[in-house]
Write an enzyme that holds these catalytic residues in place. Structure first.
Site, PDB file in Angstrom:
ATOM      1  N   THR A   1      37.692  15.374  40.551  1.00 14.59           N
ATOM      2  CA  THR A   1      36.523  15.859  41.374  1.00 14.59           C
ATOM      3  C   THR A   1      37.175  16.450  42.746  1.00 14.59           C
ATOM      4  OG1 THR A   1      36.251  13.435  42.160  1.00 14.59           O
ATOM      5  CG2 THR A   1      34.787  14.153  40.444  1.00 14.59           C
ATOM      6  N   HIS A   2      36.538  17.237  43.288  1.00 18.43           N
ATOM      7  CA  HIS A   2      37.378  17.742  44.615  1.00 18.43           C
ATOM      8  C   HIS A   2      38.768  18.530  43.886  1.00 18.43           C
ATOM      9  CE1 HIS A   2      34.259  16.302  47.308  1.00 18.43           C
ATOM     10  NE2 HIS A   2      34.191  15.161  46.468  1.00 18.43           N
TER      11      HIS A   2
ATOM     12  N   SER B   1      53.314  40.145  32.961  1.00 19.71           N
ATOM     13  CA  SER B   1      53.894  40.825  34.170  1.00 19.71           C
ATOM     14  C   SER B   1      54.989  41.938  33.727  1.00 19.71           C
ATOM     15  CB  SER B   1      55.130  39.419  34.942  1.00 19.71           C
ATOM     16  OG  SER B   1      55.572  40.288  36.092  1.00 19.71           O
TER      17      SER B   1
ATOM     18  N   LYS C   1      56.343  35.789  30.951  1.00 21.32           N
ATOM     19  CA  LYS C   1      55.189  35.344  31.721  1.00 21.32           C
ATOM     20  C   LYS C   1      53.849  35.655  30.840  1.00 21.32           C
ATOM     21  CE  LYS C   1      53.208  35.034  36.573  1.00 21.32           C
ATOM     22  NZ  LYS C   1      51.828  35.222  36.085  1.00 21.32           N
TER      23      LYS C   1
ATOM     24  N   GLU D   1      40.247  35.531  33.073  1.00 19.37           N
ATOM     25  CA  GLU D   1      40.000  36.443  33.941  1.00 19.37           C
ATOM     26  C   GLU D   1      39.141  37.415  33.997  1.00 19.37           C
ATOM     27  OE1 GLU D   1      44.736  35.718  35.644  1.00 19.37           O
ATOM     28  OE2 GLU D   1      44.247  37.662  34.603  1.00 19.37           O
TER      29      GLU D   1
ATOM     30  N   SER E   1       5.454  59.387  33.498  1.00 18.69           N
ATOM     31  CA  SER E   1       6.902  58.791  33.713  1.00 18.69           C
ATOM     32  C   SER E   1       6.788  57.357  34.257  1.00 18.69           C
ATOM     33  CB  SER E   1       7.635  59.596  34.621  1.00 18.69           C
ATOM     34  OG  SER E   1       8.052  60.920  34.152  1.00 18.69           O
TER      35      SER E   1
END
Length: 462
Positions: free
Chosen positions: A183-184, A314, A320, A327, A136
C-alpha cells in the site's frame, strides 16, 4: 486531374470534376476538397453500419411501396457490398467535416447509387432513391449506435471475457504463492497472488457488466426522425421497419428510439458508452502498471515476476528486455481517456434539434472500442498468460517484511509491535528473530502467528 482522368458530375450547386474511376459523385468530391484536414477517414465499422442502414432502409421503402422491388433490390445488393467492405476505398471524406455527417451520408448515397445503377441498368438517384425517407440527421446518429453495438458485442465483450478468464486461470494456478502486499508502494501485509489477480479479474468483469448495462440504450435508433425529429417525408412506421430489418441483418435487438427529438439533438447514449470505455481503460492501466512494477528490475526492482521476453528492449544496452505489452496497453488507456474527453465535449454540441459533432463522436467511440478489444486480448495472451513467478525473490521479501508484526498486535499491543518492526528494519533481520528476543512468545508460537500464508486469510490472531 487531367481531362482524361475526370468526369463531370453535378449537384444542386452546379458542375464538378470528379475522378473518372470514382464511384462517388459531386457532393462527396466537394467534401474531399473542402476538408483536407486530418487524413483520417471514417472508420470501417462506421462504413459497415452505413451500408447496413441503407440496405435496411431500401427494404423498408419497398415494403411500404415507396420503391419498386427491382430498384430496391439493386440498392440492397450495393449497400450490402459496402457493408462487407468491398468498396472502402470509395469513402475518402475526412472525419473533420460537416458536423451532421452529411458528407459521409451523401458519400454512401452516391457510391451505393452508382453501384445500384450498374446492377439495375438504369439510373438510381442518391437522394430520391438511396436516401428515400431519410436525412443525414437521423442516419448518422443511427450509424453511431449500430457501429458501436456491433463492435461491442462482436469484439469488446469477447475480448473482456477472454481477459477475465485468462486472469482467473492464472490466479488458480498461483493460489499457493504468498507475496508481500503493498500500500502506498510500501510493504504491507501478505497477500496471495491469486487474491491480487482475482482483483484484476473482478475489475474486468465489472467493466463488461457496465458496458452491457449501456447496450439497451445504444440499441435504440434515431432512424425515422429525418430532419428535426418530426419524421417529415418518412412514413410513420418507417423507423420501426428499419430497426426490424437491422435486427434481422445483425442479430442485435435494435429498436426505434421512443423519442426521436432526443435521438437527433443529443448523443447521451454515445457519451455514456464512452464513459464505460474510460472505466475499462482505467482498469487496464491499473493492471498493466501492476505488471510493470512486479516485473521491474530484474535485479534492482521488485522482480517478483518475469513477463515474456518479446523483443530487445534497447538499441544501446545489450540484453535489456522491457515490459512492452503493459506499456502498449497503458498508451491505449491514455488514448481512450482522451477520446472520452473529446466525446464529452462533442456531446454538449447538441444545438437545438441536432448535435453537430457527430463524425468525431463516431470516430472516437469506435476507436476506443476497437483499441480496448485488441489491447485486452494482447494483454491476456502476451503478458498475463505467460509470466513466470520468482518464488525465491518473493520468499526473501516475505521473511524480512517487518509489517508482519501487525499479526502480533492483538497479543502484544501496537506499541511493542512498532518497536519490533523498527528494530527488525534497522538491523535488516527477520521479524521472527527480533520478536523472539523482545517478547515472551516462543518461536513455535511466533512462527504460527507470523505465517504469511495464514495471514492472507484475515481474521483475528489466535
Amino acid at each position: 486531374m487531367s481531362d482524361e482522368n475526370v468526369r463531370i458530375e453535378h449537384d444542386s450547386m452546379g458542375e464538378l470534376r470528379v475522378p473518372a474511376d470514382a464511384l462517388w459523385g459531386a457532393q462527396t468530391q466537394r467534401a474531399v476538397e473542402n476538408f483536407p484536414i486530418s487524413g483520417l477517414r471514417m472508420p470501417r465499422a462506421f462504413i459497415q453500419a452505413l451500408g447496413l442502414i441503407k440496405a435496411a432502409c431500401a427494404r423498408a421503402n419497398a415494403d411500404l411501396g415507396l420503391l419498386d422491388a427491382p430498384l430496391a433490390e439493386a440498392i440492397v445488393e450495393a449497400a450490402e457490398a459496402v457493408a462487407r467492405g468491398e468498396h472502402d476505398d470509395q469513402f475518402p471524406v475526412d472525419v473533420f467535416q460537416t458536423g451532421s455527417g452529411t458528407s459521409s451520408n451523401m458519400n454512401a448515397n452516391e457510391v451505393i447509387a452508382h453501384l445500384a445503377s450498374e446492377r439495375l441498368g438504369s439510373p438510381v438517384h442518391p437522394n430520391d432513391h438511396v436516401n428515400r425517407s431519410q436525412s443525414s440527421n437521423d442516419v448518422i446518429p443511427t450509424a453511431i449506435h449500430v457501429s458501436a453495438c456491433l463492435r461491442i458485442e462482436q469484439d469488446l465483450i469477447p475480448a473482456l471475457d477472454h481477459l477475465e478468464q485468462t486472469i482467473r486461470k492464472r490466479a488458480e494456478e498461483l493460489d499457493s504463492v504468498t507475496t508481500t502486499g503493498r500500500t502506498h508502494l510500501m510493504d504491507a501485509m501478505p497477500i496471495r497472488l491469486s487474491q491480487e489477480l482475482g482483483g484484476w479479474a473482478s475489475q474486468i468483469a465489472y467493466g463488461r457488466a457496465r458496458v452491457e448495462s449501456t447496450l439497451p440504450r445504444l440499441r435504440e435508433l434515431a432512424i425515422g426522425g429525418t430532419a428535426v425529429g418530426t419524421g417529415i417525408n418518412a412514413p410513420e412506421d418507417f423507423g420501426y421497419r428499419v430497426a426490424e430489418q437491422l435486427k434481422r441483418l445483425t442479430g442485435i435487438e435494435f429498436v426505434r428510439k421512443p423519442d426521436l427529438f432526443e435521438a437527433l439533438s443529443a448523443q447521451d447514449a454515445a457519451v455514456e458508452a464512452s464513459g464505460q470505455m474510460r472505466v475499462i481503460a482505467v482498469s487496464l492501466m491499473k493492471i498493466a502498471n501492476d505488471l510493470r512494477l512486479m516485473n521491474s528490475g530484474p535485479l534492482a526492482g521488485i522482480g517478483e515476476i518475469a513477463l515474456p521476453a518479446l523483443q530487445p528492449g534497447s538499441s544501446i544496452m545489450p540484453g535489456k528486455v522491457n515490459p512492452v505489452i503493459p506499456e502498449a496497453v497503458c498508451m491505449v488507456a491514455a488514448q481512450v481517456m482522451g477520446n472520452d474527453a473529446t466525446i464529452g465535449v462533442a456531446g454538449q454540441s447538441g444545438n437545438f434539434q441536432l448535435n453537430v459533432m457527430l463524425p468525431v463522436i463516431a470516430h472516437n467511440l469506435i476507436q476506443s472500442i476497437e483499441l480496448l478489444s485488441h489491447a485486452g486480448a494482447v494483454l491476456a495472451d502476451k503478458a498475463i498468460q505467460g509470466f513466470e513467478v520468482n518464488l525465491e525473490r518473493i520468499q526473501n521479501a516475505l521473511n524480512f517484511n517487518p509489517i508482519l508484526v501487525t499479526a502480533l498486535n492483538p497479543v502484544i499491543g501496537y506499541e511493542l509491535g512498532a518497536a519490533i518492526a523498527k528494530k527488525a528494519y534497522a538491523e535488516r533481520r527477520p521479524i521472527i528473530d527480533v520478536a523472539a528476543e523482545m517478547t515472551e512468545l516462543d518461536r513455535e508460537e511466533l512462527a504460527r502467528i507470523l505465517d504469511p500464508a495464514r495471514l492472507t486469510q484475515g481474521g483475528l490472531t489466535k
